[in-house]
Design an enzyme around this catalytic site. Structure first.
Site, PDB file in Angstrom:
ATOM      1  N   GLY A 180       0.885  -1.243   0.014  1.00  0.00           N
ATOM      2  CA  GLY A 180       0.047  -0.098   0.033  1.00  0.00           C
ATOM      3  C   GLY A 180       1.018   1.290   0.078  1.00  0.00           C
ATOM      4  CG  LEU A 182       3.299   3.131   5.982  1.00  0.00           C
ATOM      5  CD1 LEU A 182       3.925   4.424   6.061  1.00  0.00           C
ATOM      6  CD2 LEU A 182       2.444   2.886   7.270  1.00  0.00           C
ATOM      7  CG  LEU A 184       4.245   0.640  -2.879  1.00  0.00           C
ATOM      8  CD1 LEU A 184       3.338   1.201  -4.062  1.00  0.00           C
ATOM      9  CD2 LEU A 184       5.175  -0.263  -3.333  1.00  0.00           C
ATOM     10  CG  HIS A 431       4.871  24.201 -23.682  1.00  0.00           C
ATOM     11  ND1 HIS A 431       4.699  22.789 -23.596  1.00  0.00           N
ATOM     12  CD2 HIS A 431       5.963  24.644 -24.434  1.00  0.00           C
ATOM     13  CE1 HIS A 431       5.945  22.398 -24.410  1.00  0.00           C
ATOM     14  NE2 HIS A 431       6.591  23.406 -25.100  1.00  0.00           N
TER      15      HIS A 431
END
Length: 450
Positions: A180, A182, A184, A431
């Site tokens: 999840g 956390l 990762l 841009h």
């Protein structure tokens, strides 16, 4: 037994509790706040802030190692581990102190220290004191990490987010149970600090992603730094001073294990059975999202204690709503959901998720590799998936993009404003920016030719 009467009782002095206290007192309510610990939020002590400090150190090391393609020679990158942990804890403590300033500013007469237990639907007991609320009672007790019983054989090698930031060294090998947000975040951070990291999860998704295209993009990007084992159940056993993890098809030995297998609302000590309010299958009170009221009772629940959108901004908002309504205020609208995993690329989910889309939903897509700013910065992995209904009204998004946190906020704002894809595409998109990915995805969703 000593009795006390007030207008509003708030149980817990974390993010939601402190917001509830402020909201109730702002309406003139005589409010008592009950805290069994030192006060302060999960976010500052053991959550958002220390994890972001670790991520910042890891990102700096990672960028230094990756500077050569830009013509920048940095040489070998060395981690001063004591200095890294010292900075993390110093800054974390500063964040904690800022929250505690609010807690300590509450008049002593309005603070009760101890563990609260309900004594019916309108009263709680703290030790020998019974406190009755004329208006309402706000539950803001937070949540606690879950450590599976299967880790008992190696319990002394297991950390959660509540203990991992107290390390003084770095392990050579780390297993993270749970893919999840956390799990990762911390897995990638430790990997970038030179730790060999393996992540295990019985599911096949990262960061809670249900969109298969976004999930594949996340796996492709993150697996380049972390050894991912998805769709497997890992078993732990002792191997001398290490832990041996085995699964169908392999085994490894690690120095430490980070259990990131979920968090459970801290409700066990409240004796909710005495209140008569309805509970779900997990024992969590059912509540109205607009008011945080539990059924037609005078009990409210906010923050991680209600297991709904367990993120700080929702805890703060939920506390404000609960405290205000408990003191006589009105319910408020529900904001679009917004969840961010601060991996690189960020994993962001906004609004309606992929699995909840109607059959006639439309999806717009834009790839990071087609964005000029991203490629100039050396990024080529990731995707934006923008969701709309059959008429093109925006419904949500799954975003796997460098600095995707900023894109998620823009989508959340567009959802709150009931914007359609064509209108969203026709905003001012500067841009070259990463944000142009949203314009590309909105044009794709609306069927607008470039």
């Amino acid at each position: 037994m000593t009795d006390r009467t007030c207008d509003v009782i708030v149980i817990g002095a974390g993010t939601a509790g402190l917001k509830a206290y402020k909201a109730a007192t702002a309406r003139g309510a005589d409010t008592v706040i009950i805290e069994c610990g030192p006060g302060g939020s999960t976010c500052t002590r053991v959550g958002c802030m220390p994890s972001k400090l670790l991520i910042a150190a890891a990102r700096t090391a990672h960028e230094a190692r990756g500077a050569n393609p830009f013509g920048v020679k940095t040489g070998a990158v060395e981690i001063d581990v004591p200095a890294m942990w010292a900075r993390l804890r110093r800054e974390r403590d500063r964040f904690v102190d800022s929250v505690l300033d609010d807690y300590h500013a509450i008049p002593a007469s309005q603070v009760v220290h101890g563990t609260a237990r309900f004594d019916g639907p309108d009263a709680v007991r703290v030790g020998e004191t019974r406190i009755v609320a004329r208006g309402g009672i706000v539950i803001a007790t937070g949540a606690r990490p879950v450590v599976p019983d299967s880790l008992d054989p190696v319990r002394d090698l297991v950390h959660t987010h509540e203990t991992i930031f107290e390390l003084d060294t770095l392990p050579r090998r780390l297993a993270v149970l749970g893919a999840g947000p956390l799990g990762l975040e911390l897995a990638q951070a430790f990997a970038r600090l030179g730790v060999a990291v393996s992540v295990f999860d019985p599911g096949d998704t990262l960061g809670g992603l249900s969109d298969p295209v976004a999930n594949d993009a996340a796996i492709d990007a993150i697996s380049s730094e972390i050894d991912l084992h998805l769709g497997v159940e890992a078993k732990a056993e002792r191997a001398g001073n290490a832990a041996r993890l085995t699964w169908d098809g392999g085994e490894i030995e690690v120095d430490l294990i980070l259990a990131a297998t979920g968090r459970k609302p801290a409700l066990d000590t409240l004796d909710l059975a005495t209140t008569g309010i309805a509970l779900d299958d997990h024992g969590t009170p059912l509540f109205d999202e607009a008011s945080r009221r539990c059924g037609d009772s005078r009990i409210f629940i906010a923050g991680d204690a209600n297991a709904w959108r367990p993120v700080l901004h929702e805890a703060a908002r939920g506390g404000q709503i609960a405290g205000d309504v408990a003191a006589g205020g009105a319910p408020r609208r529900t904001l679009p959901s917004l969840a961010i995993a601060f991996t690189e690329p960020n994993i962001v989910q906004v609004g309606t998720g992929f699995t909840d889309l109607p059959e006639d939903a439309r999806i717009g897509c834009a790839k990071v590799c087609d964005n000029g700013r991203a490629t100039a910065d050396g990024h080529d992995q990731g995707v934006v998936r923008l969701y709309g209904d059959a008429d093109g009204k925006l419904m949500g998004a799954s975003i796997v993009v460098p600095e995707g946190e900023h894109l998620g906020h823009l989508v959340a704002l567009a959802l709150d404003r009931d914007m359609d894809a064509a209108t969203f595409a026709n905003q001012a998109w500067y841009h070259p920016t990463i944000e142009e990915l949203l314009q590309s995805a909105a044009r794709d969703l609306a069927g607008i030719e470039d």
